[in-house]
Write a protein that holds these residues in place. Structure first.
Motif, PDB file in Angstrom:
ATOM      1  N   ARG A  36       6.414  13.760  39.290  1.00 22.15           N
ATOM      2  CA  ARG A  36       7.818  13.722  39.708  1.00 22.15           C
ATOM      3  C   ARG A  36       8.032  12.993  41.033  1.00 22.15           C
ATOM      4  O   ARG A  36       8.919  12.138  41.122  1.00 22.15           O
TER       5      ARG A  36
ATOM      6  N   GLU B 100       4.868  17.901  36.995  1.00 20.38           N
ATOM      7  CA  GLU B 100       5.090  18.198  38.409  1.00 20.38           C
ATOM      8  C   GLU B 100       4.445  17.156  39.339  1.00 20.38           C
ATOM      9  O   GLU B 100       5.006  16.777  40.350  1.00 20.38           O
TER      10      GLU B 100
ATOM     11  N   GLU C 228       6.255  11.044  52.138  1.00 21.65           N
ATOM     12  CA  GLU C 228       7.448  11.644  52.739  1.00 21.65           C
ATOM     13  C   GLU C 228       8.047  12.693  51.809  1.00 21.65           C
ATOM     14  O   GLU C 228       8.528  13.726  52.244  1.00 21.65           O
ATOM     15  N   LEU C 229       8.020  12.407  50.508  1.00 18.14           N
ATOM     16  CA  LEU C 229       8.627  13.330  49.547  1.00 18.14           C
ATOM     17  C   LEU C 229       7.812  14.596  49.386  1.00 18.14           C
ATOM     18  O   LEU C 229       8.353  15.682  49.203  1.00 18.14           O
ATOM     19  N   THR C 230       6.486  14.479  49.426  1.00 15.46           N
ATOM     20  CA  THR C 230       5.655  15.653  49.141  1.00 15.46           C
ATOM     21  C   THR C 230       5.133  16.337  50.384  1.00 15.46           C
ATOM     22  O   THR C 230       4.727  17.486  50.326  1.00 15.46           O
ATOM     23  N   GLY C 231       5.078  15.614  51.520  1.00 14.25           N
ATOM     24  CA  GLY C 231       4.496  16.197  52.711  1.00 14.25           C
ATOM     25  C   GLY C 231       2.985  16.312  52.621  1.00 14.25           C
ATOM     26  O   GLY C 231       2.354  16.972  53.426  1.00 14.25           O
ATOM     27  N   GLN C 232       2.391  15.687  51.613  1.00 15.24           N
ATOM     28  CA  GLN C 232       0.935  15.735  51.432  1.00 15.24           C
ATOM     29  C   GLN C 232       0.389  14.309  51.431  1.00 15.24           C
ATOM     30  O   GLN C 232       1.094  13.384  51.061  1.00 15.24           O
TER      31      GLN C 232
ATOM     32  N   GLU D 103      14.237   8.822  30.201  1.00 21.15           N
ATOM     33  CA  GLU D 103      13.445  10.026  29.980  1.00 21.15           C
ATOM     34  C   GLU D 103      13.256  10.245  28.496  1.00 21.15           C
ATOM     35  O   GLU D 103      14.211  10.258  27.734  1.00 21.15           O
ATOM     36  N   SER D 104      12.011  10.405  28.093  1.00 21.39           N
ATOM     37  CA  SER D 104      11.700  10.720  26.705  1.00 21.39           C
ATOM     38  C   SER D 104      10.983  12.056  26.714  1.00 21.39           C
ATOM     39  O   SER D 104      10.596  12.529  27.777  1.00 21.39           O
ATOM     40  N   PRO D 105      10.756  12.641  25.537  1.00 22.70           N
ATOM     41  CA  PRO D 105      10.017  13.906  25.554  1.00 22.70           C
ATOM     42  C   PRO D 105       8.653  13.687  26.211  1.00 22.70           C
ATOM     43  O   PRO D 105       7.912  12.794  25.810  1.00 22.70           O
TER      44      PRO D 105
END
Lengths: 89, 331
Positions: free
Chosen positions: A15, A12, A54-58, A32-34
């Motif tokens: 990302r 998370e 900008e993406l998270t706002g944090q 993407e791998s495991p």
């Protein structure tokens, strides 16, 4: 030209980092791998603090990348606002 | 014998829930905020209408004159959901607690001059009732609003307002004896300087339109009150007169205001950009309630700044108008 890459854990926290890398580096390829994600690009890759914020706002500290970083290749240029990996030669 | 370790990649069949996928443009990994919030409010099959308001469904967008094609567009840029919100507030609570300890252990509250102390108490303590009013309005917003993206930050905002009221109470208890709370309440109920603000707060309790409640409380009233009181009065005026202990005890408020403004701006910007009708209505509400709030804050500004009152108020109004224009609201 040779390739540079950043590999992070698939979780998370990582990302928004992946999304920011894809957004700012249009030539980047995501594999993407495991449990992990490899972002690879010709020449250079830049992670911008603003894009992640900008993406998270944090608020985001570039060094937060290291929490979920698995591997990185290229010469690193790290500032408060961005981190770039590139081959200087 | 050699052991070969092989990684097998297992692709998930779906990345997220259908209700989330519909709102983020297809099936792709969604953030916790998106999964906790998007598409989670009931939209159909609400069998019974509320007995207290039978003209509406239990959740009904018609409770506001603002119209949105998609209410879930009004997202919170802070992306707070229950756990990220509690984690963030817990950190801030720790800082604030340390500030209280610091002031108390070094007796900074005893070093305030009597005039500064009296001024701080006169201006700040009755505001805990205003913060409670803000709590009421955000609870009302939570119960009337449509779409989880508005409902869930509304209740967080309500709890934040309650926390602010509690910090003001603790400030009063630290500076004075407990009776000071009764004095402050008497000021709120009867003091001439506080009546316009109390009148405004009580009028805002009976607004029925949830977008209007949101705009009046979180944009207009907070947007004028917080910069005036916490930026200009506490951080500038009191601090320059040796009252920095008060600024330490209220350090959460300007910090919180900056954060909550992001939410308010994010919602209003999208709502105003949706249609000209929305924009006109938001502009009309903003102008009306801004003028009332300015009238309500004038006597408090006089108490806080004396003859500097007009300069301070004008600065704050200027700042507020600029913020509104940036959101596409004409003022």
């Amino acid at each position: 030209m040779s390739k540079v890459f950043i590999i992070v854990q698939a979780n998370e926290e990582a990302r928004p980092i992946i999304e920011a890398l894809v957004k700012d580096n249009l030539h980047a390829v995501v594999q993407e791998s495991p449990a992990m994600v490899r972002i690879e690009a010709e020449g250079r890759l830049t992670l911008n603090r603003n894009t992640v914020e900008e993406l998270t706002g944090q608020p985001f500290d570039i060094q937060q990348l290291h929490v979920n970083l698995i591997s990185i290749s290229g010469h690193i240029d790290e500032e408060d606002d961005y981190l770039t990996v590139a081959w200087n030669n | 014998m050699s052991v070969e370790i092989k990684a097998v990649e297992i692709k998930p069949l779906r990345n997220t829930f259908t209700n989330v996928a519909e709102l983020i443009g297809g099936d792709k990994p969604a953030s916790r905020y998106q999964e906790a919030t998007l598409g989670t409010q009931a939209q159909t099959n609400m069998h019974y209408r509320p007995t207290w308001e039978p003209e509406f469904e239990l959740f009904d967008p018609r409770r506001s004159a603002i119209q949105m094609r998609e209410w879930y567009d009004l997202r919170d840029p802070r992306q707070l959901y229950y756990s990220s919100w509690t984690i963030q507030r817990a950190k801030e609570q720790e800082t604030q607690e340390a500030n209280f300890d610091f002031v108390e252990s070094r007796c900074l509250h005893l070093s305030l001059s009597p005039e500064v102390k009296k001024l701080a108490i006169d201006v700040l303590l009755p505001l805990r009732h205003a913060a409670w009013g803000a709590n009421m309005n955000n609870n009302e917003l939570c119960s009337r609003a449509y779409s989880e993206v508005l409902i869930s930050p509304a209740i967080m905002q309500a709890m934040d307002n309650l926390g602010i009221a509690q910090y003001l109470t603790r400030l009063g208890l630290m500076l004075e004896e407990p009776e000071i709370l009764d004095t402050a309440k008497a000021q709120w109920m009867n003091g001439a300087a506080w009546q316009p603000l109390r009148h405004l707060t009580e009028d805002s309790f009976v607004i029925r339109d949830f977008m209007e409640i949101f705009l009046v409380q979180n944009f207009v009233v907070d947007g004028l009150l917080y910069p005036l009181i916490y930026d200009r009065f506490v951080d500038d005026s009191l601090t320059s007169r040796g009252g920095s202990a008060v600024a330490m005890l209220t350090s959460f408020m300007p910090l919180w205001f900056t954060q909550s403004s992001k939410w308010v701006d994010g919602v209003l910007k999208v709502a105003a950009a949706e249609s000209d009708e929305n924009k006109a209505l938001l502009s009309q509400w903003t102008s009306h309630w801004r003028d009332r709030t300015i009238t309500a804050l004038t006597p408090i500004a006089t108490m806080a700044f004396g003859d500097q009152q007009e300069i301070m108020l004008n600065e704050v109004i200027e700042q507020f108008n600029a913020r509104a224009r940036k959101l596409g609201i004409d003022v």
